[in-house]
Design a protein around this motif. Structure first.
Motif, PDB file in Angstrom:
ATOM      1  N   PHE A 115       0.839  -1.193   0.000  1.00 40.43           N
ATOM      2  CA  PHE A 115       0.000   0.000   0.000  1.00 40.43           C
ATOM      3  C   PHE A 115       0.876   1.246   0.000  1.00 40.43           C
ATOM      4  O   PHE A 115       1.879   1.300   0.699  1.00 40.43           O
ATOM      5  CB  PHE A 115      -0.909   0.026   1.238  1.00 40.43           C
ATOM      6  N   PHE A 116       0.451   2.236  -0.777  1.00 38.31           N
ATOM      7  CA  PHE A 116       1.161   3.502  -0.850  1.00 38.31           C
ATOM      8  C   PHE A 116       0.267   4.636  -0.369  1.00 38.31           C
ATOM      9  O   PHE A 116      -0.926   4.677  -0.685  1.00 38.31           O
ATOM     10  CB  PHE A 116       1.581   3.811  -2.294  1.00 38.31           C
ATOM     11  N   ASP A 117       0.854   5.548   0.378  1.00 32.04           N
ATOM     12  CA  ASP A 117       0.228   6.847   0.591  1.00 32.04           C
ATOM     13  C   ASP A 117       0.273   7.576  -0.750  1.00 32.04           C
ATOM     14  O   ASP A 117       1.072   7.240  -1.629  1.00 32.04           O
ATOM     15  CB  ASP A 117       1.013   7.604   1.668  1.00 32.04           C
ATOM     16  N   LEU A 118      -0.574   8.605  -0.893  1.00 29.47           N
ATOM     17  CA  LEU A 118      -0.606   9.334  -2.159  1.00 29.47           C
ATOM     18  C   LEU A 118       0.178  10.643  -2.080  1.00 29.47           C
ATOM     19  O   LEU A 118       1.245  10.786  -2.670  1.00 29.47           O
ATOM     20  CB  LEU A 118      -2.056   9.595  -2.568  1.00 29.47           C
ATOM     21  N   GLY A 119      -0.332  11.615  -1.322  1.00 31.02           N
ATOM     22  CA  GLY A 119       0.287  12.935  -1.255  1.00 31.02           C
ATOM     23  C   GLY A 119       1.641  12.939  -0.580  1.00 31.02           C
ATOM     24  O   GLY A 119       1.797  12.424   0.527  1.00 31.02           O
ATOM     25  N   GLU A 120       2.642  13.479  -1.265  1.00 26.36           N
ATOM     26  CA  GLU A 120       4.027  13.603  -0.812  1.00 26.36           C
ATOM     27  C   GLU A 120       4.748  12.260  -0.719  1.00 26.36           C
ATOM     28  O   GLU A 120       5.853  12.184  -0.184  1.00 26.36           O
ATOM     29  CB  GLU A 120       4.134  14.360   0.510  1.00 26.36           C
TER      30      GLU A 120
ATOM     31  N   LEU B 129      -1.209  -3.996  -5.543  1.00 27.33           N
ATOM     32  CA  LEU B 129      -0.830  -2.642  -5.174  1.00 27.33           C
ATOM     33  C   LEU B 129      -2.076  -1.837  -4.828  1.00 27.33           C
ATOM     34  O   LEU B 129      -3.094  -1.928  -5.516  1.00 27.33           O
ATOM     35  CB  LEU B 129      -0.083  -1.958  -6.321  1.00 27.33           C
ATOM     36  N   GLY B 130      -1.986  -1.065  -3.749  1.00 30.22           N
ATOM     37  CA  GLY B 130      -3.123  -0.263  -3.323  1.00 30.22           C
ATOM     38  C   GLY B 130      -2.694   1.107  -2.838  1.00 30.22           C
ATOM     39  O   GLY B 130      -1.512   1.358  -2.577  1.00 30.22           O
ATOM     40  N   ILE B 131      -3.671   1.999  -2.744  1.00 32.71           N
ATOM     41  CA  ILE B 131      -3.470   3.345  -2.188  1.00 32.71           C
ATOM     42  C   ILE B 131      -4.266   3.438  -0.888  1.00 32.71           C
ATOM     43  O   ILE B 131      -5.413   2.977  -0.823  1.00 32.71           O
ATOM     44  CB  ILE B 131      -3.987   4.432  -3.155  1.00 32.71           C
ATOM     45  N   ILE B 132      -3.665   4.002   0.151  1.00 32.35           N
ATOM     46  CA  ILE B 132      -4.401   4.370   1.366  1.00 32.35           C
ATOM     47  C   ILE B 132      -4.119   5.850   1.592  1.00 32.35           C
ATOM     48  O   ILE B 132      -2.994   6.238   1.907  1.00 32.35           O
ATOM     49  CB  ILE B 132      -3.977   3.563   2.601  1.00 32.35           C
ATOM     50  N   SER B 133      -5.152   6.683   1.428  1.00 32.47           N
ATOM     51  CA  SER B 133      -4.943   8.128   1.453  1.00 32.47           C
ATOM     52  C   SER B 133      -5.944   8.831   2.355  1.00 32.47           C
ATOM     53  O   SER B 133      -7.138   8.518   2.325  1.00 32.47           O
ATOM     54  CB  SER B 133      -5.068   8.684   0.026  1.00 32.47           C
ATOM     55  N   ASN B 134      -5.443   9.774   3.145  1.00 34.92           N
ATOM     56  CA  ASN B 134      -6.316  10.670   3.920  1.00 34.92           C
ATOM     57  C   ASN B 134      -6.720  11.831   3.023  1.00 34.92           C
ATOM     58  O   ASN B 134      -5.883  12.688   2.705  1.00 34.92           O
ATOM     59  CB  ASN B 134      -5.579  11.222   5.154  1.00 34.92           C
ATOM     60  N   VAL B 135      -7.963  11.852   2.604  1.00 36.19           N
ATOM     61  CA  VAL B 135      -8.439  12.912   1.722  1.00 36.19           C
ATOM     62  C   VAL B 135      -9.951  13.009   1.858  1.00 36.19           C
ATOM     63  O   VAL B 135     -10.638  11.989   1.980  1.00 36.19           O
ATOM     64  CB  VAL B 135      -8.028  12.621   0.254  1.00 36.19           C
TER      65      VAL B 135
ATOM     66  N   MET C 145       3.257  -1.024   4.118  1.00 37.73           N
ATOM     67  CA  MET C 145       2.758   0.349   3.978  1.00 37.73           C
ATOM     68  C   MET C 145       3.930   1.258   3.661  1.00 37.73           C
ATOM     69  O   MET C 145       4.935   1.283   4.385  1.00 37.73           O
ATOM     70  CB  MET C 145       2.074   0.823   5.261  1.00 37.73           C
ATOM     71  N   VAL C 146       3.808   2.032   2.571  1.00 40.52           N
ATOM     72  CA  VAL C 146       4.850   2.947   2.135  1.00 40.52           C
ATOM     73  C   VAL C 146       4.308   4.374   2.213  1.00 40.52           C
ATOM     74  O   VAL C 146       3.253   4.666   1.636  1.00 40.52           O
ATOM     75  CB  VAL C 146       5.280   2.654   0.680  1.00 40.52           C
ATOM     76  N   GLY C 147       5.001   5.249   2.921  1.00 37.00           N
ATOM     77  CA  GLY C 147       4.505   6.618   3.030  1.00 37.00           C
ATOM     78  C   GLY C 147       5.545   7.576   3.553  1.00 37.00           C
ATOM     79  O   GLY C 147       6.639   7.171   3.968  1.00 37.00           O
TER      80      GLY C 147
END
Length: 237
Positions: A9-14, A127-133, A187-189
């Motif tokens: 899983f990847f964070d999105l912003g930054e 592959l997935g995205i986990i984002s606070n938005v 988790m990648v961020g």
């Protein structure tokens, strides 16, 4: 031999993308576009002042309780304060469209994002995205604009789940989408609190991508200064 991860899983912003223009300027520009469609005359400066007041209140709630306040909610609240009346559904919808478009088109991918994700997509790993938005549409718009959408099997946002990182709830929800156990996921961020702290307490392996060199002592299992530096390790996890 260690078993390869089932999900990353990847964070999105930054982490994968950054902003072309500073966030407050994007919001100011969007509010200038909203101003002419309001049923009463309000200056863009006053719009931004009311936006900031509401943002501070909502951000306190988000941070303290790890819950999301969707754009549909805070936009209606903002418009109510601006026009001192109940806004029409049409006005709320149009204002949201303006904000979403402005924020989505402001995202640009880091130079090493495509190469890193492309390499991982060749592996037998989801592959997935986990984002606070607060808007799922913003996240999707950014991914579409930077041409990364096709690589991800699931896009999990706090806007749809209602829970924000670092709360374990959003990580558990993401794991459910891939039918993966915590020890099978990474988790990648870039955020020590939201991505690394949340992933750590949820039982995931963690990779910090610290492009701004802000973290000295991290909980992360692996600590890199760029996605490019992290890519070789990610291929082996």
């Amino acid at each position: 031999m260690a078993r390869l991860a089932k999900a990353i899983f990847f964070d999105l912003g930054e982490t994968l993308v950054t902003q072309n223009i500073e966030d407050n300027m994007v919001t100011r520009n969007a509010l200038r576009e909203i101003s002419p469609i309001l049923p009463k005359r309000v200056s863009p400066e006053r719009l931004f002042e009311l936006y900031r007041e509401g943002y501070k209140i909502n951000e306190t709630i988000r941070s303290r309780h790890h819950v999301e306040i969707p754009i549909q909610v805070w936009m209606r609240q903002l418009l109510e304060r601006i026009i001192e009346d109940n806004p029409s559904d049409q006005l709320v919808t149009r204002a949201i469209e303006i904000i979403v478009k402005a924020r989505a088109t402001n995202g640009v991918a880091f130079d090493d994002a495509h190469s890193t994700i492309q390499k991982l997509s060749r592996r037998d790993v989801k592959l997935g995205i986990i984002s606070n938005v607060s808007s799922h549409e913003v996240a999707m718009g950014i991914l579409d604009n930077v041409r990364l959408t096709k690589y991800f099997d699931a896009i999990i946002t706090s806007a749809t789940v209602g829970i924000r990182k670092p709360d374990p709830g959003i990580f558990r929800y993401a794991l459910m989408q891939f039918k993966a156990r915590p020890e099978e996921a990474v988790m990648v961020g870039d955020s020590e609190i939201h991505d690394i702290g949340g992933g750590y307490i949820s039982g995931l392996k963690t990779v910090l991508v610290d492009t701004r060199h802000r973290v000295e002592n991290s909980l992360a299992d692996h600590h890199f200064n760029s996605l490019r530096d992290a890519s070789r390790e990610l291929e082996c996890l």
